[in-house]
Motif scaffolding. Structure first.
Motif, short mmCIF file in Angstrom:
data_model
loop_
_atom_site.label_atom_id
_atom_site.label_comp_id
_atom_site.label_asym_id
_atom_site.label_seq_id
_atom_site.Cartn_x
_atom_site.Cartn_y
_atom_site.Cartn_z
N VAL A 1 -28.08 15.10 -21.39
CA VAL A 1 -28.18 13.64 -21.34
C VAL A 1 -29.41 13.22 -20.54
O VAL A 1 -30.18 12.35 -20.96
CB VAL A 1 -26.90 13.00 -20.75
CG1 VAL A 1 -27.10 11.51 -20.51
CG2 VAL A 1 -25.72 13.23 -21.68
N LEU A 2 -29.61 13.85 -19.39
CA LEU A 2 -30.77 13.50 -18.56
C LEU A 2 -32.09 13.79 -19.29
O LEU A 2 -33.04 13.03 -19.19
CB LEU A 2 -30.71 14.23 -17.22
CG LEU A 2 -29.56 13.80 -16.30
CD1 LEU A 2 -29.53 14.67 -15.05
CD2 LEU A 2 -29.67 12.33 -15.95
N GLN A 3 -32.12 14.89 -20.06
CA GLN A 3 -33.33 15.19 -20.84
C GLN A 3 -33.58 14.12 -21.88
O GLN A 3 -34.73 13.72 -22.12
CB GLN A 3 -33.19 16.54 -21.53
CG GLN A 3 -33.31 17.72 -20.61
CD GLN A 3 -33.00 19.03 -21.32
OE1 GLN A 3 -32.65 19.05 -22.50
NE2 GLN A 3 -33.12 20.13 -20.59
N GLN A 4 -32.52 13.64 -22.54
CA GLN A 4 -32.67 12.60 -23.55
C GLN A 4 -33.20 11.31 -22.94
O GLN A 4 -34.06 10.65 -23.52
CB GLN A 4 -31.34 12.34 -24.26
CG GLN A 4 -30.77 13.52 -24.99
CD GLN A 4 -31.72 14.07 -26.03
OE1 GLN A 4 -32.20 13.35 -26.89
NE2 GLN A 4 -32.02 15.35 -25.93
N ILE A 5 -32.70 10.97 -21.77
CA ILE A 5 -33.14 9.74 -21.10
C ILE A 5 -34.60 9.88 -20.65
O ILE A 5 -35.41 8.97 -20.83
CB ILE A 5 -32.22 9.40 -19.92
CG1 ILE A 5 -30.82 9.04 -20.43
CG2 ILE A 5 -32.79 8.26 -19.09
CD1 ILE A 5 -29.77 8.89 -19.35
N GLU A 6 -34.93 11.03 -20.07
CA GLU A 6 -36.29 11.25 -19.57
C GLU A 6 -37.30 11.29 -20.71
O GLU A 6 -38.47 10.94 -20.52
CB GLU A 6 -36.37 12.54 -18.75
CG GLU A 6 -35.58 12.50 -17.47
CD GLU A 6 -36.04 11.41 -16.50
OE1 GLU A 6 -37.26 11.18 -16.41
OE2 GLU A 6 -35.18 10.81 -15.86
N ALA A 7 -36.87 11.74 -21.90
CA ALA A 7 -37.78 11.82 -23.05
C ALA A 7 -38.25 10.43 -23.47
O ALA A 7 -39.28 10.29 -24.12
CB ALA A 7 -37.11 12.54 -24.21
N GLY B 1 -28.42 6.79 -11.51
CA GLY B 1 -29.55 5.94 -11.12
C GLY B 1 -30.61 5.82 -12.20
O GLY B 1 -31.79 5.61 -11.91
N LYS B 2 -30.22 5.95 -13.45
CA LYS B 2 -31.17 5.90 -14.56
C LYS B 2 -31.22 4.53 -15.22
O LYS B 2 -31.80 4.37 -16.28
CB LYS B 2 -30.82 6.95 -15.62
CG LYS B 2 -30.87 8.36 -15.10
CD LYS B 2 -32.27 8.69 -14.64
CE LYS B 2 -32.35 10.12 -14.13
NZ LYS B 2 -33.66 10.43 -13.58
N CYS B 3 -30.61 3.55 -14.61
CA CYS B 3 -30.59 2.21 -15.16
C CYS B 3 -31.51 1.30 -14.35
O CYS B 3 -31.38 1.22 -13.14
CB CYS B 3 -29.19 1.63 -15.11
SG CYS B 3 -28.46 1.55 -16.71
N SER B 4 -32.41 0.65 -15.03
CA SER B 4 -33.24 -0.34 -14.36
C SER B 4 -33.81 -1.27 -15.42
O SER B 4 -34.16 -0.84 -16.52
CB SER B 4 -34.38 0.32 -13.59
OG SER B 4 -35.21 1.03 -14.47
#
Length: 104
Positions: free
Chosen positions: A43-49, A82-85
């Motif tokens: 999931v973190l990889q998908q968000i960072e991509a 903390g991936k929401c902004s």
């Protein structure tokens, strides 16, 4: 004096034989996180991509990998990590979930 039905007594006796007591079981408590380990990393990889990542899309991707979660679970995960902004240069849209740039 109240009378107990035979089925109630049978259930209490079965509980006593199985657990050693008729006390009620524990309710609530700590629930372990569903998204952890390799699923968390994916999931973190998908968000960072980057790109257009939706909470439902992430949930669907996890379902393909064998972990069924709903949109709310994804929302909790994204906020906990903390991936929401909300980008300052973009207007706030009603389709954003709680100001999250990952759209549900």
């Amino acid at each position: 004096m109240r009378r107990l039905s035979p089925s109630c007594v049978i259930k209490w006796m079965a509980r006593y034989c199985k657990a050693g007591s008729v006390k009620p079981g524990k309710i609530g408590g700590h629930v372990p996180l569903k998204i952890r380990g390799a699923h968390r990393e994916w999931v973190l990889q998908q968000i960072e991509a980057g790109g257009d990542v939706t909470l439902q899309g992430l949930a669907d991707g996890l379902a393909e990998r064998g972990l069924k979660v709903d949109c709310r679970t994804m929302w909790n995960f994204v906020h906990r990590e903390g991936k929401c902004s909300t980008p300052d240069h973009l207007p706030r849209r009603s389709s954003w979930v709680g100001g999250c740039s990952v759209i549900c």
